[in-house]
Design a protein around this motif. Structure first.
Motif, PDB file in Angstrom:
ATOM      1  N   SER A 119       0.828  -1.203   0.000  1.00  0.00           N
ATOM      2  CA  SER A 119       0.000   0.000   0.000  1.00  0.00           C
ATOM      3  C   SER A 119       0.865   1.257   0.000  1.00  0.00           C
ATOM      4  N   PHE A 120       1.914   1.259   0.805  1.00  0.00           N
ATOM      5  CA  PHE A 120       2.840   2.393   0.862  1.00  0.00           C
ATOM      6  C   PHE A 120       3.493   2.625  -0.501  1.00  0.00           C
ATOM      7  N   LEU A 121       3.913   1.548  -1.151  1.00  0.00           N
ATOM      8  CA  LEU A 121       4.588   1.673  -2.443  1.00  0.00           C
ATOM      9  C   LEU A 121       3.640   2.107  -3.559  1.00  0.00           C
ATOM     10  N   GLU A 122       2.355   1.843  -3.409  1.00  0.00           N
ATOM     11  CA  GLU A 122       1.375   2.348  -4.373  1.00  0.00           C
ATOM     12  C   GLU A 122       1.246   3.865  -4.289  1.00  0.00           C
ATOM     13  N   ARG A 123       1.469   4.407  -3.089  1.00  0.00           N
ATOM     14  CA  ARG A 123       1.320   5.854  -2.871  1.00  0.00           C
ATOM     15  C   ARG A 123       2.633   6.618  -3.028  1.00  0.00           C
ATOM     16  N   ASN A 124       3.761   5.913  -3.097  1.00  0.00           N
ATOM     17  CA  ASN A 124       5.070   6.564  -3.125  1.00  0.00           C
ATOM     18  C   ASN A 124       5.927   5.986  -4.247  1.00  0.00           C
ATOM     19  N   THR A 125       6.641   6.852  -4.932  1.00  0.00           N
ATOM     20  CA  THR A 125       7.515   6.428  -6.023  1.00  0.00           C
ATOM     21  C   THR A 125       8.849   5.950  -5.452  1.00  0.00           C
ATOM     22  N   VAL A 126       9.199   4.731  -5.791  1.00  0.00           N
ATOM     23  CA  VAL A 126      10.487   4.172  -5.407  1.00  0.00           C
ATOM     24  C   VAL A 126      11.083   3.536  -6.659  1.00  0.00           C
ATOM     25  N   ASN A 127      12.334   3.878  -6.967  1.00  0.00           N
ATOM     26  CA  ASN A 127      12.967   3.424  -8.208  1.00  0.00           C
ATOM     27  C   ASN A 127      14.125   2.459  -7.959  1.00  0.00           C
ATOM     28  N   TYR A 128      14.042   1.723  -6.879  1.00  0.00           N
ATOM     29  CA  TYR A 128      15.058   0.726  -6.549  1.00  0.00           C
ATOM     30  C   TYR A 128      14.367  -0.456  -5.865  1.00  0.00           C
ATOM     31  N   PRO A 129      15.035  -1.612  -5.837  1.00  0.00           N
ATOM     32  CA  PRO A 129      14.402  -2.805  -5.249  1.00  0.00           C
ATOM     33  C   PRO A 129      14.111  -2.635  -3.762  1.00  0.00           C
ATOM     34  N   ILE A 130      12.948  -3.120  -3.350  1.00  0.00           N
ATOM     35  CA  ILE A 130      12.561  -3.162  -1.939  1.00  0.00           C
ATOM     36  C   ILE A 130      12.556  -4.628  -1.519  1.00  0.00           C
ATOM     37  N   LEU A 131      13.348  -4.933  -0.501  1.00  0.00           N
ATOM     38  CA  LEU A 131      13.537  -6.310  -0.050  1.00  0.00           C
ATOM     39  C   LEU A 131      13.053  -6.472   1.390  1.00  0.00           C
ATOM     40  N   PRO A 132      12.124  -7.378   1.652  1.00  0.00           N
ATOM     41  CA  PRO A 132      11.769  -7.665   3.041  1.00  0.00           C
ATOM     42  C   PRO A 132      12.987  -8.241   3.764  1.00  0.00           C
ATOM     43  N   VAL A 133      13.240  -7.761   4.962  1.00  0.00           N
ATOM     44  CA  VAL A 133      14.423  -8.176   5.717  1.00  0.00           C
ATOM     45  C   VAL A 133      14.078  -9.317   6.653  1.00  0.00           C
ATOM     46  N   GLU A 134      14.828 -10.381   6.526  1.00  0.00           N
ATOM     47  CA  GLU A 134      14.694 -11.520   7.438  1.00  0.00           C
ATOM     48  C   GLU A 134      15.591 -11.284   8.656  1.00  0.00           C
ATOM     49  N   ASP A 135      15.289 -11.973   9.757  1.00  0.00           N
ATOM     50  CA  ASP A 135      16.058 -11.797  10.986  1.00  0.00           C
ATOM     51  C   ASP A 135      17.540 -12.115  10.810  1.00  0.00           C
ATOM     52  N   ASP A 136      17.868 -13.115   9.988  1.00  0.00           N
ATOM     53  CA  ASP A 136      19.281 -13.458   9.825  1.00  0.00           C
ATOM     54  C   ASP A 136      20.061 -12.319   9.162  1.00  0.00           C
ATOM     55  N   VAL A 137      19.421 -11.590   8.258  1.00  0.00           N
ATOM     56  CA  VAL A 137      20.090 -10.452   7.619  1.00  0.00           C
ATOM     57  C   VAL A 137      20.251  -9.321   8.638  1.00  0.00           C
ATOM     58  N   ARG A 138      19.233  -9.061   9.418  1.00  0.00           N
ATOM     59  CA  ARG A 138      19.344  -8.040  10.481  1.00  0.00           C
ATOM     60  C   ARG A 138      20.490  -8.364  11.422  1.00  0.00           C
ATOM     61  N   ARG A 139      20.588  -9.614  11.835  1.00  0.00           N
ATOM     62  CA  ARG A 139      21.670 -10.008  12.747  1.00  0.00           C
ATOM     63  C   ARG A 139      23.030  -9.856  12.077  1.00  0.00           C
ATOM     64  N   ALA A 140      23.123 -10.233  10.806  1.00  0.00           N
ATOM     65  CA  ALA A 140      24.394 -10.135  10.084  1.00  0.00           C
ATOM     66  C   ALA A 140      24.896  -8.694  10.006  1.00  0.00           C
ATOM     67  N   TYR A 141      23.978  -7.751  10.028  1.00  0.00           N
ATOM     68  CA  TYR A 141      24.339  -6.332   9.970  1.00  0.00           C
ATOM     69  C   TYR A 141      24.288  -5.661  11.341  1.00  0.00           C
ATOM     70  N   GLY A 142      24.430  -6.436  12.387  1.00  0.00           N
ATOM     71  CA  GLY A 142      24.576  -5.886  13.727  1.00  0.00           C
ATOM     72  C   GLY A 142      23.300  -5.710  14.518  1.00  0.00           C
ATOM     73  N   GLY A 143      22.195  -6.248  14.044  1.00  0.00           N
ATOM     74  CA  GLY A 143      20.959  -6.183  14.812  1.00  0.00           C
ATOM     75  C   GLY A 143      20.002  -5.085  14.405  1.00  0.00           C
ATOM     76  N   ILE A 144      20.455  -4.025  13.806  1.00  0.00           N
ATOM     77  CA  ILE A 144      19.626  -2.912  13.328  1.00  0.00           C
ATOM     78  C   ILE A 144      18.596  -2.509  14.383  1.00  0.00           C
ATOM     79  N   SER A 145      19.048  -1.744  15.360  1.00  0.00           N
ATOM     80  CA  SER A 145      18.155  -1.290  16.423  1.00  0.00           C
ATOM     81  C   SER A 145      17.627   0.117  16.173  1.00  0.00           C
ATOM     82  N   THR A 146      18.205   0.842  15.239  1.00  0.00           N
ATOM     83  CA  THR A 146      17.772   2.196  14.892  1.00  0.00           C
ATOM     84  C   THR A 146      17.482   2.234  13.401  1.00  0.00           C
ATOM     85  N   ILE A 147      16.349   2.839  13.038  1.00  0.00           N
ATOM     86  CA  ILE A 147      16.095   3.040  11.614  1.00  0.00           C
ATOM     87  C   ILE A 147      15.751   4.496  11.382  1.00  0.00           C
ATOM     88  N   PRO A 148      16.104   5.018  10.231  1.00  0.00           N
ATOM     89  CA  PRO A 148      16.829   4.306   9.191  1.00  0.00           C
ATOM     90  C   PRO A 148      18.292   4.094   9.572  1.00  0.00           C
TER      91      PRO A 148
END
Length: 172
Positions: free
Chosen positions: A105-134
């Protein structure tokens, strides 16, 4: 002597603002390290592997639709993708939302010109846990993390773009 309400609330509010907005920046001072590889299926159904983008400068932008600074960054990210794509730059939007319908729904309302990838927990952990976004990781053409950005504001946007330009001008 009782502390004043104003004296107590001001530091607490400042702390909460920074914690919620993630409005700070962290620069790497250690030697560059290899960016953890991953494979993820983009919102439009394509499998994307970070390792397939060696030779490009990649910005991994960990974000969510409910995050105000993430939404504020979106127009600038779209602009940078347009400006530097031909020079070998790619943004991968690492989405941390739990509800795929909300993202669609968000992407229907907003223009994005690059791939959007759902993040799995293993990727979050590999990058240090990602406790702050962005949180964004800038990866050089050799697949090494060269800089990490926490939060988003005008200053961070300028430093991010300057760092991207510098990496794009480096020899492969």
């Amino acid at each position: 002597m009782k502390p004043s309400l104003r004296g107590t609330l001001a530091p607490l509010l400042a702390f909460l603002f920074l914690a919620v907005c993630g409005c700070s920046e962290e620069k790497n001072t250690a030697p560059p390290q290899a960016a953890p590889d991953f494979a993820a299926t983009s919102i439009d159904g394509r499998v994307v592997r970070l390792s397939e983008h060696l030779g490009q400068v990649v910005l991994l932008d960990f974000w969510a639709t409910w995050c105000p600074p993430c939404r504020a960054a979106l127009p600038h990210l779209v602009e940078m993708q347009n400006a530097y794509r031909a020079d070998g730059f790619l943004i991968l939007g690492m989405n941390m939302d739990k509800d795929p319908q909300e993202v669609a729904s968000f992407l229907e309302r907003n223009t994005v010109n690059y791939p959007i990838l759902p993040v799995e927990d293993d990727v979050r952990r590999a990058y240090g846990g990602i406790s702050t976004i962005p949180t964004a990781f800038l990866v050089d053409r050799q697949g090494r993390i060269r800089q990490k950005f926490l939060g988003y504001d005008r200053r961070i946007a300028q430093e991010m773009e300057k760092a991207i330009q510098a990496l794009l001008s480096e020899e492969s």
